[in-house]
Design a protein around this motif. Structure first.
Motif, PDB file in Angstrom:
ATOM      1  N   ARG A  85      30.446  48.025  24.019  1.00  0.00           N
ATOM      2  CA  ARG A  85      31.637  47.178  23.997  1.00  0.00           C
ATOM      3  C   ARG A  85      31.534  46.066  25.040  1.00  0.00           C
ATOM      4  O   ARG A  85      31.091  46.277  26.159  1.00  0.00           O
ATOM      5  CB  ARG A  85      32.864  48.063  24.276  1.00  0.00           C
ATOM      6  N   ILE A  86      31.958  44.877  24.637  1.00  0.00           N
ATOM      7  CA  ILE A  86      31.991  43.735  25.547  1.00  0.00           C
ATOM      8  C   ILE A  86      33.295  43.806  26.327  1.00  0.00           C
ATOM      9  O   ILE A  86      34.369  43.577  25.773  1.00  0.00           O
ATOM     10  CB  ILE A  86      31.900  42.412  24.761  1.00  0.00           C
ATOM     11  N   ASP A  87      33.220  44.152  27.599  1.00  0.00           N
ATOM     12  CA  ASP A  87      34.431  44.321  28.396  1.00  0.00           C
ATOM     13  C   ASP A  87      35.063  42.987  28.758  1.00  0.00           C
ATOM     14  O   ASP A  87      36.259  42.776  28.621  1.00  0.00           O
ATOM     15  CB  ASP A  87      34.135  45.116  29.662  1.00  0.00           C
ATOM     16  N   THR A  88      34.262  42.073  29.259  1.00  0.00           N
ATOM     17  CA  THR A  88      34.743  40.739  29.598  1.00  0.00           C
ATOM     18  C   THR A  88      33.518  39.846  29.757  1.00  0.00           C
ATOM     19  O   THR A  88      32.387  40.286  29.524  1.00  0.00           O
ATOM     20  CB  THR A  88      35.610  40.750  30.878  1.00  0.00           C
ATOM     21  N   LEU A  89      33.711  38.619  30.147  1.00  0.00           N
ATOM     22  CA  LEU A  89      32.595  37.702  30.358  1.00  0.00           C
ATOM     23  C   LEU A  89      32.356  37.507  31.849  1.00  0.00           C
ATOM     24  O   LEU A  89      33.281  37.587  32.659  1.00  0.00           O
ATOM     25  CB  LEU A  89      32.877  36.353  29.696  1.00  0.00           C
ATOM     26  N   ASN A  90      31.118  37.245  32.184  1.00  0.00           N
ATOM     27  CA  ASN A  90      30.753  37.044  33.585  1.00  0.00           C
ATOM     28  C   ASN A  90      31.026  35.608  34.005  1.00  0.00           C
ATOM     29  O   ASN A  90      30.113  34.832  34.299  1.00  0.00           O
ATOM     30  CB  ASN A  90      29.284  37.400  33.806  1.00  0.00           C
ATOM     31  N   ILE A  91      32.291  35.255  34.006  1.00  0.00           N
ATOM     32  CA  ILE A  91      32.728  33.930  34.443  1.00  0.00           C
ATOM     33  C   ILE A  91      33.822  34.150  35.474  1.00  0.00           C
ATOM     34  O   ILE A  91      34.807  34.826  35.210  1.00  0.00           O
ATOM     35  CB  ILE A  91      33.285  33.105  33.266  1.00  0.00           C
ATOM     36  N   ARG A  92      33.649  33.606  36.659  1.00  0.00           N
ATOM     37  CA  ARG A  92      34.621  33.864  37.719  1.00  0.00           C
ATOM     38  C   ARG A  92      35.959  33.213  37.379  1.00  0.00           C
ATOM     39  O   ARG A  92      36.012  32.157  36.735  1.00  0.00           O
ATOM     40  CB  ARG A  92      34.111  33.337  39.063  1.00  0.00           C
ATOM     41  N   PRO A  93      37.063  33.829  37.783  1.00  0.00           N
ATOM     42  CA  PRO A  93      38.388  33.231  37.560  1.00  0.00           C
ATOM     43  C   PRO A  93      38.461  31.827  38.157  1.00  0.00           C
ATOM     44  O   PRO A  93      38.054  31.599  39.293  1.00  0.00           O
ATOM     45  CB  PRO A  93      39.335  34.190  38.289  1.00  0.00           C
TER      46      PRO A  93
ATOM     47  N   VAL B  52      45.245  34.904  40.493  1.00  0.00           N
ATOM     48  CA  VAL B  52      44.704  35.979  39.671  1.00  0.00           C
ATOM     49  C   VAL B  52      44.944  37.301  40.396  1.00  0.00           C
ATOM     50  O   VAL B  52      44.561  37.451  41.568  1.00  0.00           O
ATOM     51  CB  VAL B  52      43.195  35.792  39.406  1.00  0.00           C
ATOM     52  N   ASP B  53      45.619  38.222  39.730  1.00  0.00           N
ATOM     53  CA  ASP B  53      45.990  39.508  40.325  1.00  0.00           C
ATOM     54  C   ASP B  53      46.723  39.318  41.645  1.00  0.00           C
ATOM     55  O   ASP B  53      46.518  40.054  42.619  1.00  0.00           O
ATOM     56  CB  ASP B  53      44.752  40.391  40.520  1.00  0.00           C
ATOM     57  N   GLY B  54      47.588  38.300  41.696  1.00  0.00           N
ATOM     58  CA  GLY B  54      48.423  38.054  42.853  1.00  0.00           C
ATOM     59  C   GLY B  54      47.755  37.293  43.972  1.00  0.00           C
ATOM     60  O   GLY B  54      48.405  36.994  44.991  1.00  0.00           O
ATOM     61  N   ARG B  55      46.498  36.937  43.843  1.00  0.00           N
ATOM     62  CA  ARG B  55      45.778  36.221  44.903  1.00  0.00           C
ATOM     63  C   ARG B  55      45.460  34.809  44.456  1.00  0.00           C
ATOM     64  O   ARG B  55      45.003  34.589  43.330  1.00  0.00           O
ATOM     65  CB  ARG B  55      44.487  36.959  45.260  1.00  0.00           C
ATOM     66  N   ASN B  56      45.679  33.866  45.349  1.00  0.00           N
ATOM     67  CA  ASN B  56      45.366  32.474  45.041  1.00  0.00           C
ATOM     68  C   ASN B  56      43.856  32.299  44.904  1.00  0.00           C
ATOM     69  O   ASN B  56      43.080  32.802  45.723  1.00  0.00           O
ATOM     70  CB  ASN B  56      45.909  31.551  46.142  1.00  0.00           C
TER      71      ASN B  56
END
Length: 296
Positions: A121-129, A66-70
């Protein structure tokens, strides 16, 4: 460019992967499965203001960046889901065999809820990648959806809309730190709204209309309309539709000699087989048996 069909997962040209898509609603659902391991790295998805929820039908494992990081991720267990934000860059190495149901959720699917949720606005959910989430409500919604993949033509747009709306509301309230939808006019639909809604559904017994269209005709948001309709009738719109199909079929079986195939199509069923299965489940006898008993 959109990730709606999930081509980046390398499924269109992979002969070992089976894919089935339900795209009659704002939320597109794709079931993907492969019996053998080592599907490998997926392509880079398109940056997009949308989300993907992946529900596992069997245990699965692989690597995730995620975003270049394992990201350290445990095995993904059958019955759980993982959530992905297409605004972030992520890539996967799919190592094991898999069978999953992936939900493509565009921003618009949540925008329609913001008025009823009463929040920004719902930006995203609070669930870790990479999170492996156990959620009984999601499990129940996916279970209701699974039969539709076997016969996609028999899944009405109204039914898929209902499930998509229920899923988005549940995710927003449970993981978006949003309150429950406000209770407004808790008595349900007004007489004119109920009449208008039922007329629209009656005119399209094939179910090829959206909850949003009916809600707009009633001057309501989709989520509020769905709740108010159930308060007024005791059932969600798609179940009311099914009841009207059965009522019309019984009338035609009792008053005409038309073949079952013609009645099936006239009542909004995909074909005679679909008609017979649904009718028998609702009435306890096949259409032919019911007609003989009534006319005896």
């Amino acid at each position: 460019m959109s990730n709606e069909r999930m081509e980046y997962l390398r499924v269109t040209d992979a002969q070992t992967v089976r894919a089935s898509v339900l795209d009659k609603s704002a939320v597109t659902v794709t079931r993907l499965s492969r019996d053998t391991p080592n599907h490998g790295f997926v392509d880079q998805h398109a940056p997009e203001d949308a989300f993907m929820m992946s529900y596992q039908l069997q245990d699965y494992h692989g690597d995730l960046w995620v975003d270049g990081r394992n990201v350290s991720a445990p095995a993904f267990h059958a019955g759980n889901f993982t959530f992905y934000d297409y605004n972030r860059s992520w890539q996967a190495n799919m190592k094991s065999a898999f069978d999953c149901v992936n939900f493509y959720i565009p921003r618009a699917a949540w925008t329609t809820l913001e008025e009823d949720l009463g929040t920004r606005r719902i930006d995203t959910l609070n669930i870790r990648p990479g999170g492996d989430v156990d959620d009984q409500t999601v499990r129940g919604l996916v279970g209701a959806l699974l039969p539709s993949f076997a016969v996609p033509g028999q899944a009405s747009r109204l039914f898929l809309d209902h499930l998509g709306l229920a899923l988005c509301t549940h995710l927003a309230v449970t993981y978006g730190e949003r309150s429950q939808p406000r209770a407004v006019h808790s008595g349900g639909l007004s007489p004119w709204q109920l009449r208008r809604a039922t007329e629209l559904i009656e005119a399209r017994l094939d179910g090829d209309l959206q909850v949003a269209d009916i809600a707009q005709a009633c001057g309501l948001s989709p989520s509020y309309f769905s709740r108010a309709f159930k308060l007024s009738t005791g059932m969600p719109p798609y179940q009311w539709l099914l009841g009207r199909r059965i009522d019309k079929a019984q009338h035609l079986l009792r008053t005409t000699n038309r073949p079952l195939g013609e009645i099936a199509l006239d009542c909004g069923f995909a074909d005679q087989s679909h008609f017979s299965r649904v009718f028998a489940s609702a009435v306890g006898a096949s259409p032919g048996q019911w007609r003989k008993a009534v006319l005896a």
